[in-house]
Scaffold this motif. Structure first.
Motif, PDB file in Angstrom:
ATOM      1  N   UNK A  64      -2.746  -2.102 -38.481  1.00  0.00           N
ATOM      2  CA  UNK A  64      -3.065  -0.685 -38.453  1.00  0.00           C
ATOM      3  C   UNK A  64      -1.925   0.205 -38.027  1.00  0.00           C
ATOM      4  N   UNK A  65      -0.750  -0.377 -37.826  1.00  0.00           N
ATOM      5  CA  UNK A  65       0.408   0.401 -37.386  1.00  0.00           C
ATOM      6  C   UNK A  65       1.498   0.275 -38.447  1.00  0.00           C
ATOM      7  N   UNK A  66       1.932   1.391 -38.990  1.00  0.00           N
ATOM      8  CA  UNK A  66       2.960   1.382 -40.033  1.00  0.00           C
ATOM      9  C   UNK A  66       4.340   1.432 -39.383  1.00  0.00           C
ATOM     10  N   UNK A  67       4.742   0.289 -38.890  1.00  0.00           N
ATOM     11  CA  UNK A  67       6.045   0.173 -38.243  1.00  0.00           C
ATOM     12  C   UNK A  67       6.478  -1.280 -38.340  1.00  0.00           C
ATOM     13  N   UNK A  68       7.599  -1.586 -37.729  1.00  0.00           N
ATOM     14  CA  UNK A  68       8.094  -2.963 -37.730  1.00  0.00           C
ATOM     15  C   UNK A  68       7.682  -3.720 -36.477  1.00  0.00           C
ATOM     16  N   UNK A  69       6.710  -3.189 -35.740  1.00  0.00           N
ATOM     17  CA  UNK A  69       6.275  -3.841 -34.500  1.00  0.00           C
ATOM     18  C   UNK A  69       5.675  -5.213 -34.798  1.00  0.00           C
ATOM     19  N   UNK A  70       6.085  -6.192 -34.034  1.00  0.00           N
ATOM     20  CA  UNK A  70       5.567  -7.551 -34.174  1.00  0.00           C
ATOM     21  C   UNK A  70       4.211  -7.653 -33.478  1.00  0.00           C
ATOM     22  N   UNK A  71       3.309  -8.424 -34.062  1.00  0.00           N
ATOM     23  CA  UNK A  71       1.976  -8.628 -33.479  1.00  0.00           C
ATOM     24  C   UNK A  71       2.064  -9.729 -32.407  1.00  0.00           C
ATOM     25  N   UNK A  72       2.493  -9.345 -31.219  1.00  0.00           N
ATOM     26  CA  UNK A  72       2.671 -10.303 -30.134  1.00  0.00           C
ATOM     27  C   UNK A  72       1.325 -10.835 -29.645  1.00  0.00           C
ATOM     28  N   UNK A  73       0.349  -9.953 -29.517  1.00  0.00           N
ATOM     29  CA  UNK A  73      -0.964 -10.347 -28.993  1.00  0.00           C
ATOM     30  C   UNK A  73      -1.622 -11.405 -29.859  1.00  0.00           C
ATOM     31  N   UNK A  74      -1.491 -11.250 -31.189  1.00  0.00           N
ATOM     32  CA  UNK A  74      -2.138 -12.181 -32.099  1.00  0.00           C
ATOM     33  C   UNK A  74      -1.660 -13.610 -31.932  1.00  0.00           C
ATOM     34  N   UNK A  75      -0.407 -13.779 -31.556  1.00  0.00           N
ATOM     35  CA  UNK A  75       0.143 -15.108 -31.387  1.00  0.00           C
ATOM     36  C   UNK A  75      -0.276 -15.785 -30.100  1.00  0.00           C
ATOM     37  N   UNK A  76      -0.989 -15.082 -29.260  1.00  0.00           N
ATOM     38  CA  UNK A  76      -1.351 -15.645 -27.953  1.00  0.00           C
ATOM     39  C   UNK A  76      -2.819 -16.046 -27.840  1.00  0.00           C
ATOM     40  N   UNK A  77      -3.589 -15.774 -28.871  1.00  0.00           N
ATOM     41  CA  UNK A  77      -5.015 -16.097 -28.797  1.00  0.00           C
ATOM     42  C   UNK A  77      -5.461 -16.841 -30.056  1.00  0.00           C
ATOM     43  N   UNK A  78      -6.522 -17.596 -29.914  1.00  0.00           N
ATOM     44  CA  UNK A  78      -7.182 -18.224 -31.064  1.00  0.00           C
ATOM     45  C   UNK A  78      -8.606 -17.689 -31.135  1.00  0.00           C
ATOM     46  N   UNK A  79      -9.144 -17.627 -32.338  1.00  0.00           N
ATOM     47  CA  UNK A  79     -10.470 -17.049 -32.555  1.00  0.00           C
ATOM     48  C   UNK A  79     -11.525 -18.149 -32.559  1.00  0.00           C
ATOM     49  N   UNK A  80     -12.606 -17.909 -31.851  1.00  0.00           N
ATOM     50  CA  UNK A  80     -13.771 -18.800 -31.866  1.00  0.00           C
ATOM     51  C   UNK A  80     -14.984 -17.973 -32.267  1.00  0.00           C
ATOM     52  N   UNK A  81     -15.615 -18.344 -33.394  1.00  0.00           N
ATOM     53  CA  UNK A  81     -16.811 -17.647 -33.856  1.00  0.00           C
ATOM     54  C   UNK A  81     -18.025 -18.269 -33.179  1.00  0.00           C
ATOM     55  N   UNK A  82     -18.789 -17.451 -32.483  1.00  0.00           N
ATOM     56  CA  UNK A  82     -19.995 -17.916 -31.784  1.00  0.00           C
ATOM     57  C   UNK A  82     -21.213 -17.377 -32.537  1.00  0.00           C
ATOM     58  N   UNK A  83     -21.840 -18.226 -33.313  1.00  0.00           N
ATOM     59  CA  UNK A  83     -22.920 -17.794 -34.200  1.00  0.00           C
ATOM     60  C   UNK A  83     -24.132 -17.255 -33.473  1.00  0.00           C
ATOM     61  N   UNK A  84     -24.301 -17.579 -32.208  1.00  0.00           N
ATOM     62  CA  UNK A  84     -25.515 -17.186 -31.502  1.00  0.00           C
ATOM     63  C   UNK A  84     -25.296 -16.050 -30.513  1.00  0.00           C
ATOM     64  N   UNK A  85     -24.185 -15.360 -30.630  1.00  0.00           N
ATOM     65  CA  UNK A  85     -24.023 -14.110 -29.894  1.00  0.00           C
ATOM     66  C   UNK A  85     -24.926 -13.073 -30.554  1.00  0.00           C
TER      67      UNK A  85
END
Length: 298
Positions: free
Chosen positions: A217-238
């Motif tokens: 969502x940012x039109x720049x050359x900023x690196x997505x640092x946050x994305x590299x530090x987390x993994x996604x877990x889908x919890x079907x019963x939330x």
């Protein structure tokens, strides 16, 4: 037509019903506990004891005595093990009339229902983490902006104003996680093993945030640092479609306490000649400490 004796019915139940139930229940895969630490107990109670442990080592002059820190116990909580059970009843006539497929389908449907119960109970630790759930040693819910330490100062594992999942909110909360402190006010930085727990409704938002090489969502050359530090877990019963959570491996203390795994029972009723099949489970779930967690409920 030959009569089916009760001994034959017993053999039928022993041979087939258990195998069908356990196959469909698939209770051994452990997926329902993916975000909970598994514990066991041999009692009907599980004691949660909070304490303040060691402090930072200090400089010691030659010949001087070592400074000792007393281990201070905080309020203790007790979780009471719960028992869950349900049974099926088959008439003698149904067995005599060869309703084998109906009986097997009934047991086959029964297995997933038992797993469903465990899945929803596990997810309830998060679903009820903002209200209606277990209160911690400070008397507050799992997620609070004003958790109380033993020295009466406060700390947070949620924002005062809830945030929708976005790259900015994710970055801010990752920073907040790194600033969480223990009971002595010492930092316990969260830098590795961080999971982003989301309902199916946020799966694609979460995956886009984490997998994008640039800052979404940012039109720049900023690196997505946050994305590299987390993994996604889908919890079907939330149950809430907007809620999302961060969890730090090795720091969080969400727990699933098993007293008795899923147990099957079989037998006959002499008066009615019905045959019965039942399951029984004993467990409890909750949390020992709210640290290592962050929650948002926009």
């Amino acid at each position: 037509m030959a009569t089916i004796l009760r001994s034959a019915i017993s053999h039928f139940l022993d041979r087939d019903l258990d195998s069908v139930f356990m196959r469909e229940a698939d209770l051994a895969d452990g997926s329902e506990y993916a975000f909970l630490e598994k514990r066991t107990t041999t009692d009907n109670k599980f004691l949660i004891q909070q304490f303040v442990g060691p402090n930072i080592p200090v400089e010691k002059n030659e010949g001087a005595s070592i400074e000792y820190t007393d281990v201070k116990q905080l309020d203790q909580l007790t979780l009471t093990v719960l028992t869950f059970a349900r049974g099926l009843r088959f008439s003698q006539e149904a067995i005599e009339d060869g309703k084998y497929n109906i009986i097997m389908r009934s047991v086959s449907d029964f297995g997933p229902l038992c797993k469903y119960k465990r899945l929803t109970d596990a997810a309830s630790v998060l679903n009820n983490g903002f209200s209606g759930g277990q209160a911690g040693s400070d008397g507050l819910q799992l997620f609070s902006a004003v958790h109380v330490r033993q020295d009466a100062s406060t700390w947070a594992n949620r924002t005062a104003t809830a945030q929708q999942l976005s790259i900015t909110a994710l970055e801010n909360n990752l920073v907040a996680l790194r600033k969480q402190t223990d009971e002595r006010g010492l930092k316990i930085p969260a830098t590795k093993g961080i999971k982003l727990l989301v309902p199916p409704d946020l799966e694609y938002v979460a995956e886009n945030l984490v997998r994008a090489s640039g800052r979404p969502g940012v039109f720049s050359n900023d690196v997505n640092v946050a994305g590299g530090r987390v993994t996604v877990k889908i919890c079907d019963y939330l149950t809430d479609t907007d809620n999302w959570f961060l969890q730090v491996k090795g720091q969080h203390r969400l727990i699933w306490v098993e007293r008795l795994g899923t147990q099957t029972m079989k037998g006959g009723d002499f008066d009615t000649t019905d045959s019965k099949f039942a399951v029984r489970m004993r467990y409890i779930y909750g949390y020992e400490s709210p640290r290592g967690m962050w929650g948002e409920n926009p």
